[in-house]
Motif scaffolding. Structure first.
Motif, PDB file in Angstrom:
ATOM      1  N   ALA A 164       0.871  -1.175   0.000  1.00 38.95           N
ATOM      2  CA  ALA A 164       0.000   0.000   0.000  1.00 38.95           C
ATOM      3  C   ALA A 164       0.908   1.225   0.000  1.00 38.95           C
ATOM      4  O   ALA A 164       2.073   1.144   0.406  1.00 38.95           O
ATOM      5  CB  ALA A 164      -0.897   0.016   1.235  1.00 38.95           C
ATOM      6  N   ALA A 165       0.376   2.340  -0.468  1.00 41.57           N
ATOM      7  CA  ALA A 165       1.132   3.591  -0.453  1.00 41.57           C
ATOM      8  C   ALA A 165       0.248   4.681   0.126  1.00 41.57           C
ATOM      9  O   ALA A 165      -0.914   4.807  -0.240  1.00 41.57           O
ATOM     10  CB  ALA A 165       1.581   3.967  -1.862  1.00 41.57           C
ATOM     11  N   ALA A 166       0.804   5.433   1.069  1.00 40.86           N
ATOM     12  CA  ALA A 166       0.142   6.616   1.617  1.00 40.86           C
ATOM     13  C   ALA A 166       1.022   7.795   1.212  1.00 40.86           C
ATOM     14  O   ALA A 166       2.167   7.893   1.656  1.00 40.86           O
ATOM     15  CB  ALA A 166       0.012   6.513   3.132  1.00 40.86           C
ATOM     16  N   LEU A 167       0.493   8.639   0.328  1.00 41.72           N
ATOM     17  CA  LEU A 167       1.329   9.645  -0.312  1.00 41.72           C
ATOM     18  C   LEU A 167       0.844  11.062  -0.040  1.00 41.72           C
ATOM     19  O   LEU A 167      -0.321  11.376  -0.260  1.00 41.72           O
ATOM     20  CB  LEU A 167       1.348   9.402  -1.822  1.00 41.72           C
ATOM     21  N   ALA A 168       1.751  11.897   0.405  1.00 43.13           N
ATOM     22  CA  ALA A 168       1.494  13.327   0.536  1.00 43.13           C
ATOM     23  C   ALA A 168       1.985  13.985  -0.749  1.00 43.13           C
ATOM     24  O   ALA A 168       2.969  13.539  -1.343  1.00 43.13           O
ATOM     25  CB  ALA A 168       2.230  13.892   1.746  1.00 43.13           C
ATOM     26  N   PRO A 169       1.335  15.046  -1.217  1.00 40.44           N
ATOM     27  CA  PRO A 169       1.793  15.707  -2.443  1.00 40.44           C
ATOM     28  C   PRO A 169       3.098  16.468  -2.204  1.00 40.44           C
ATOM     29  O   PRO A 169       3.488  16.713  -1.065  1.00 40.44           O
ATOM     30  CB  PRO A 169       0.641  16.662  -2.770  1.00 40.44           C
ATOM     31  N   LEU A 170       3.769  16.865  -3.302  1.00 44.23           N
ATOM     32  CA  LEU A 170       5.017  17.605  -3.172  1.00 44.23           C
ATOM     33  C   LEU A 170       4.796  18.977  -2.555  1.00 44.23           C
ATOM     34  O   LEU A 170       5.593  19.439  -1.752  1.00 44.23           O
ATOM     35  CB  LEU A 170       5.702  17.744  -4.533  1.00 44.23           C
ATOM     36  N   SER A 171       3.717  19.644  -2.955  1.00 47.19           N
ATOM     37  CA  SER A 171       3.381  20.917  -2.313  1.00 47.19           C
ATOM     38  C   SER A 171       2.166  20.660  -1.424  1.00 47.19           C
ATOM     39  O   SER A 171       1.122  20.232  -1.906  1.00 47.19           O
ATOM     40  CB  SER A 171       3.087  22.008  -3.339  1.00 47.19           C
ATOM     41  N   PRO A 172       2.314  20.865  -0.111  1.00 44.66           N
ATOM     42  CA  PRO A 172       1.259  20.491   0.839  1.00 44.66           C
ATOM     43  C   PRO A 172      -0.081  21.154   0.540  1.00 44.66           C
ATOM     44  O   PRO A 172      -0.160  22.368   0.366  1.00 44.66           O
ATOM     45  CB  PRO A 172       1.805  20.970   2.184  1.00 44.66           C
ATOM     46  N   ARG A 173      -1.110  20.338   0.448  1.00 41.33           N
ATOM     47  CA  ARG A 173      -2.484  20.833   0.310  1.00 41.33           C
ATOM     48  C   ARG A 173      -3.421  19.746   0.784  1.00 41.33           C
ATOM     49  O   ARG A 173      -3.066  18.578   0.816  1.00 41.33           O
ATOM     50  CB  ARG A 173      -2.791  21.261  -1.118  1.00 41.33           C
ATOM     51  N   ARG A 174      -4.604  20.160   1.161  1.00 41.89           N
ATOM     52  CA  ARG A 174      -5.611  19.210   1.633  1.00 41.89           C
ATOM     53  C   ARG A 174      -6.736  19.132   0.617  1.00 41.89           C
ATOM     54  O   ARG A 174      -6.923  20.029  -0.194  1.00 41.89           O
ATOM     55  CB  ARG A 174      -6.152  19.659   2.993  1.00 41.89           C
ATOM     56  N   TRP A 175      -7.489  18.053   0.701  1.00 48.11           N
ATOM     57  CA  TRP A 175      -8.641  17.905  -0.178  1.00 48.11           C
ATOM     58  C   TRP A 175      -9.700  18.924   0.242  1.00 48.11           C
ATOM     59  O   TRP A 175      -9.979  19.055   1.422  1.00 48.11           O
ATOM     60  CB  TRP A 175      -9.227  16.493  -0.070  1.00 48.11           C
ATOM     61  N   PRO A 176     -10.280  19.649  -0.708  1.00 52.58           N
ATOM     62  CA  PRO A 176     -11.356  20.585  -0.352  1.00 52.58           C
ATOM     63  C   PRO A 176     -12.547  19.811   0.210  1.00 52.58           C
ATOM     64  O   PRO A 176     -12.955  18.807  -0.352  1.00 52.58           O
ATOM     65  CB  PRO A 176     -11.728  21.254  -1.681  1.00 52.58           C
ATOM     66  N   LYS A 177     -13.082  20.280   1.318  1.00 48.57           N
ATOM     67  CA  LYS A 177     -14.201  19.582   1.974  1.00 48.57           C
ATOM     68  C   LYS A 177     -15.442  19.530   1.087  1.00 48.57           C
ATOM     69  O   LYS A 177     -16.200  18.595   1.142  1.00 48.57           O
ATOM     70  CB  LYS A 177     -14.549  20.265   3.297  1.00 48.57           C
ATOM     71  N   SER A 178     -15.636  20.520   0.218  1.00 43.98           N
ATOM     72  CA  SER A 178     -16.822  20.523  -0.642  1.00 43.98           C
ATOM     73  C   SER A 178     -16.818  19.340  -1.600  1.00 43.98           C
ATOM     74  O   SER A 178     -17.857  18.859  -2.004  1.00 43.98           O
ATOM     75  CB  SER A 178     -16.902  21.830  -1.430  1.00 43.98           C
ATOM     76  N   HIS A 179     -15.643  18.823  -1.994  1.00 47.31           N
ATOM     77  CA  HIS A 179     -15.565  17.684  -2.907  1.00 47.31           C
ATOM     78  C   HIS A 179     -15.748  16.359  -2.200  1.00 47.31           C
ATOM     79  O   HIS A 179     -15.933  15.342  -2.831  1.00 47.31           O
ATOM     80  CB  HIS A 179     -14.216  17.682  -3.606  1.00 47.31           C
ATOM     81  N   LEU A 180     -15.668  16.348  -0.884  1.00 48.34           N
ATOM     82  CA  LEU A 180     -15.741  15.097  -0.136  1.00 48.34           C
ATOM     83  C   LEU A 180     -17.159  14.708   0.240  1.00 48.34           C
ATOM     84  O   LEU A 180     -17.377  13.678   0.817  1.00 48.34           O
ATOM     85  CB  LEU A 180     -14.879  15.178   1.122  1.00 48.34           C
ATOM     86  N   ARG A 181     -18.126  15.521  -0.037  1.00 48.88           N
ATOM     87  CA  ARG A 181     -19.507  15.211   0.351  1.00 48.88           C
ATOM     88  C   ARG A 181     -20.207  14.423  -0.681  1.00 48.88           C
ATOM     89  O   ARG A 181     -20.013  14.324  -1.781  1.00 48.88           O
ATOM     90  CB  ARG A 181     -20.270  16.505   0.613  1.00 48.88           C
TER      91      ARG A 181
END
Length: 181
Positions: A164-181
């Protein structure tokens, strides 16, 4: 902590076959929920077919995110496991990651042998409780930069390992909450 499975359907073409409309739709990610149930032997068996899901393959990594072989672009943190991609909502700094960000690995069966942890542009170590939690679950952890993690993941997945791979992006950012609903 919630994880979201990322799926996309891409319509390819519509053709007329024997008077019926046939749509050729390609899944961006092969989805396997259960193994096929066979009631008995059949006259034909494909000996090259596999019942294990195809591994997700990373094509490239850039400041804009992670690009998969099928063209899917992932701008923020994600987890690849068992042929599936999950959005991973973690703090931008690796030092703030905790056990609560790993609940997915409690319910996955079978658990991966190895978790490749990509921490961004440079190698950064998560808190000791993060690694010990995974070790208690029976998962070996290898921590490296995201570029190296993607290469290592691709190689181990090609070998057929339970990785398995748990990957952070090269430039830190989080998933927008509006897309997670």
């Amino acid at each position: 902590m919630s994880f979201r499975l990322l799926l996309r359907l891409r319509p390819r073409s519509v053709a007329l076959q024997n008077g019926r409309i046939a749509t050729n739709t390609r899944l961006a990610r092969t989805i396997h929920t259960t193994l096929p149930v066979r009631s008995g032997p059949t006259s034909l068996t494909n000996i090259l077919a596999s019942e294990t899901p195809l591994a997700v393959q990373v094509a490239s990594v850039s400041e804009q995110g992670i690009y998969l072989e099928d063209g899917l672009h992932l701008p923020a943190a994600c987890i690849f496991i068992d042929g599936k991609v999950f959005l991973w909502d973690v703090p931008k700094s690796v030092t703030q990651w905790g056990r609560e960000h790993l609940t997915l690995f409690e319910v996955v069966v079978p658990r991966p042998e190895i978790l490749i942890l990509g921490t961004g542009v440079e190698l950064a170590h998560p808190p000791p409780s993060f690694r010990s939690y995974l070790t208690d679950l029976g998962i070996q952890v290898d921590v490296m930069s995201t570029r190296n993690a993607c290469s290592t993941y691709n190689l181990l997945a090609e070998e057929g390992r339970r990785v398995a791979a748990a990957l952070a992006p090269l430039s830190p950012r989080r998933w927008p909450k509006s897309h997670l609903r």
